[in-house]
Write a protein that holds these residues in place. Structure first.
Motif, PDB file in Angstrom:
ATOM      1  N   ARG A  14     -11.841  -2.192  -8.971  1.00  0.00           N
ATOM      2  CA  ARG A  14     -11.146  -3.451  -8.694  1.00  0.00           C
ATOM      3  C   ARG A  14     -11.950  -4.319  -7.721  1.00  0.00           C
ATOM      4  O   ARG A  14     -12.116  -5.526  -7.947  1.00  0.00           O
ATOM      5  CB  ARG A  14      -9.763  -3.164  -8.099  1.00  0.00           C
TER       6      ARG A  14
ATOM      7  N   GLU B 259     -10.366   3.657  -9.325  1.00  0.00           N
ATOM      8  CA  GLU B 259      -9.645   2.405  -9.595  1.00  0.00           C
ATOM      9  C   GLU B 259      -9.866   1.390  -8.476  1.00  0.00           C
ATOM     10  O   GLU B 259     -10.062   0.191  -8.734  1.00  0.00           O
ATOM     11  CB  GLU B 259      -8.154   2.686  -9.779  1.00  0.00           C
ATOM     12  N   PHE B 260      -9.838   1.874  -7.249  1.00  0.00           N
ATOM     13  CA  PHE B 260     -10.074   0.983  -6.108  1.00  0.00           C
ATOM     14  C   PHE B 260     -11.481   0.394  -6.171  1.00  0.00           C
ATOM     15  O   PHE B 260     -11.673  -0.823  -6.040  1.00  0.00           O
ATOM     16  CB  PHE B 260      -9.889   1.759  -4.803  1.00  0.00           C
ATOM     17  N   LYS B 261     -12.474   1.244  -6.372  1.00  0.00           N
ATOM     18  CA  LYS B 261     -13.853   0.774  -6.413  1.00  0.00           C
ATOM     19  C   LYS B 261     -14.071  -0.223  -7.546  1.00  0.00           C
ATOM     20  O   LYS B 261     -14.745  -1.250  -7.371  1.00  0.00           O
ATOM     21  CB  LYS B 261     -14.814   1.962  -6.572  1.00  0.00           C
TER      22      LYS B 261
ATOM     23  N   LEU C 136      -0.593   5.368  -5.611  1.00  0.00           N
ATOM     24  CA  LEU C 136      -1.714   4.575  -5.139  1.00  0.00           C
ATOM     25  C   LEU C 136      -2.845   4.563  -6.163  1.00  0.00           C
ATOM     26  O   LEU C 136      -2.949   5.459  -7.010  1.00  0.00           O
ATOM     27  CB  LEU C 136      -2.257   5.148  -3.829  1.00  0.00           C
ATOM     28  N   GLU C 137      -3.701   3.593  -6.072  1.00  0.00           N
ATOM     29  CA  GLU C 137      -4.927   3.594  -6.868  1.00  0.00           C
ATOM     30  C   GLU C 137      -5.737   4.857  -6.580  1.00  0.00           C
ATOM     31  O   GLU C 137      -5.734   5.365  -5.458  1.00  0.00           O
ATOM     32  CB  GLU C 137      -5.807   2.393  -6.512  1.00  0.00           C
ATOM     33  N   THR C 138      -6.432   5.318  -7.571  1.00  0.00           N
ATOM     34  CA  THR C 138      -7.406   6.377  -7.337  1.00  0.00           C
ATOM     35  C   THR C 138      -8.652   5.763  -6.700  1.00  0.00           C
ATOM     36  O   THR C 138      -8.805   4.541  -6.643  1.00  0.00           O
ATOM     37  CB  THR C 138      -7.799   7.052  -8.655  1.00  0.00           C
ATOM     38  N   ASP C 139      -9.549   6.627  -6.253  1.00  0.00           N
ATOM     39  CA  ASP C 139     -10.809   6.132  -5.691  1.00  0.00           C
ATOM     40  C   ASP C 139     -11.551   5.270  -6.703  1.00  0.00           C
ATOM     41  O   ASP C 139     -12.055   4.190  -6.360  1.00  0.00           O
ATOM     42  CB  ASP C 139     -11.692   7.303  -5.270  1.00  0.00           C
TER      43      ASP C 139
ATOM     44  N   THR D 204     -16.425  -0.935   1.596  1.00  0.00           N
ATOM     45  CA  THR D 204     -16.420  -2.334   1.175  1.00  0.00           C
ATOM     46  C   THR D 204     -17.843  -2.874   1.131  1.00  0.00           C
ATOM     47  O   THR D 204     -18.248  -3.517   0.158  1.00  0.00           O
ATOM     48  CB  THR D 204     -15.591  -3.190   2.152  1.00  0.00           C
TER      49      THR D 204
ATOM     50  N   HIS E 227      -7.985  -1.830   1.278  1.00  0.00           N
ATOM     51  CA  HIS E 227      -7.012  -0.750   1.109  1.00  0.00           C
ATOM     52  C   HIS E 227      -6.659  -0.531  -0.356  1.00  0.00           C
ATOM     53  O   HIS E 227      -6.626  -1.479  -1.155  1.00  0.00           O
ATOM     54  CB  HIS E 227      -5.726  -1.058   1.886  1.00  0.00           C
ATOM     55  N   LYS E 228      -6.367   0.720  -0.673  1.00  0.00           N
ATOM     56  CA  LYS E 228      -5.857   1.026  -2.010  1.00  0.00           C
ATOM     57  C   LYS E 228      -4.474   0.418  -2.178  1.00  0.00           C
ATOM     58  O   LYS E 228      -3.663   0.418  -1.243  1.00  0.00           O
ATOM     59  CB  LYS E 228      -5.776   2.544  -2.213  1.00  0.00           C
TER      60      LYS E 228
ATOM     61  N   THR F 236       0.823  -1.211   0.000  1.00  0.00           N
ATOM     62  CA  THR F 236       0.000   0.000   0.000  1.00  0.00           C
ATOM     63  C   THR F 236       0.859   1.264   0.000  1.00  0.00           C
ATOM     64  O   THR F 236       0.368   2.355   0.303  1.00  0.00           O
ATOM     65  CB  THR F 236      -0.927   0.014   1.230  1.00  0.00           C
TER      66      THR F 236
END
Length: 291
Positions: A205, A201-203, A196-199, A239, A186-187, A175
């Protein structure tokens, strides 16, 4: 005419006997510890009773120990119910027996099929396993063997449940700090992009993993209500939100407690440790007695 009368009386007697048998099945035997609630148990590994050394490992119990748990629950009036009945209880407030217990396993290890399943069948009860999809789709020679889809088809056909522990989020990842964290909550640090992943990108994934796992289970085992057990028991409000968007209505945690029909974040009691004797398990269950 006499034969017809005798036949009718015989059919009536059989019907009355069947109804009495069903009533006896539904009648609560022994003390009522709690009503309109359910305790969910959590296991991981079950090893053969002859493999004494392995049973000292964390989250591992012997097969004879697991069987002793089932017998102790039966003898103390607990009623093991299916995951389907538990889901109906949560989503549609369907009644469940007093002293209801649901048995779950995490991680999809093959020893669920080889060691736990025969014991469950022997005693006529059911359990569910939350599997990690990638470990059933991919062979990892250094990993503990996991359930195959063929094994899971047999399990499902014989009353066991198979649900999601994510497809490939049961892992820790970089991370960008000096700590590794859960890939579900976690991103991740994208090394090639050095950030880090953007918001978004995280969502994307998280949601795509959960949706893909739901589809893998449905394609292999048939349509059912999607359920999710959080890897490592970790989750956040985001999550849960993303999982709900992926069509999952109920989530299984590692927090200890007893569940009512309004609990979408399900409490589970960790019963699968080497030190958990049958007597110790019953003592824990009876902490939730309403009497």
């Amino acid at each position: 005419m006499r034969r017809i009368v005798i036949l009718i009386l015989t059919l009536v007697l059989l019907s009355v006997t069947a109804c009495a048998s069903r009533a006896e099945t539904m009648r609560q035997v022994g003390p009522i510890w709690y009503e309109n609630q359910a305790i969910v148990l959590l296991y991981h590994d079950v090893v053969d009773s002859g493999e004494g050394g392995a049973a000292d490992e964390v989250s591992t119990i012997r097969s004879d120990q697991f069987e002793a748990h089932l017998l102790a629950m039966r003898d103390n009036g607990y009623r093991i119910i299916s995951m389907e009945d538990f889901v109906e209880f949560i989503l549609n407030q369907k009644p469940i027996p007093a002293n209801a217990v649901v048995i779950t396993f995490d991680d999809g290890y093959e020893n669920f099929y080889t060691h736990a399943y025969p014991i469950l069948q022997k005693h006529g009860v059911t359990a569910s396993n939350f599997i990690i999809g990638i470990y059933s789709d991919t062979y990892y020679p250094d990993a503990e063997p996991h359930l195959t889809w063929e094994q899971m088809k047999e399990l499902k056909q014989n009353g066991m449940g198979i649900y999601s522990h994510t497809y490939n989020l049961h892992r820790t990842a970089n991370t960008g700090t000096d700590r590794v964290e859960s890939a579900l909550t976690h991103k991740l640090f994208l090394e090639q992009k050095e950030r880090l992943e953007t918001d978004d990108e995280f969502k994307r994934r998280i949601k795509s993993d959960l949706e893909f796992m739901n589809r893998r289970i449905a394609d292999e085992l048939g349509e059912q209500t999607p359920l999710l057990a959080f890897p490592y028991g970790e989750y956040t409000d985001l999550t849960v939100e993303l999982a709900e968007e992926a069509g999952i209505p109920i989530f299984f945690t590692t927090r200890e407690g007893i569940n009512s029909s309004t609990d979408k974040l399900v409490y589970r009691i960790n019963a699968g440790e080497p030190y958990m004797t049958a007597e110790a398990l019953i003592q824990i269950l009876q902490k939730y007695s309403q009497t």
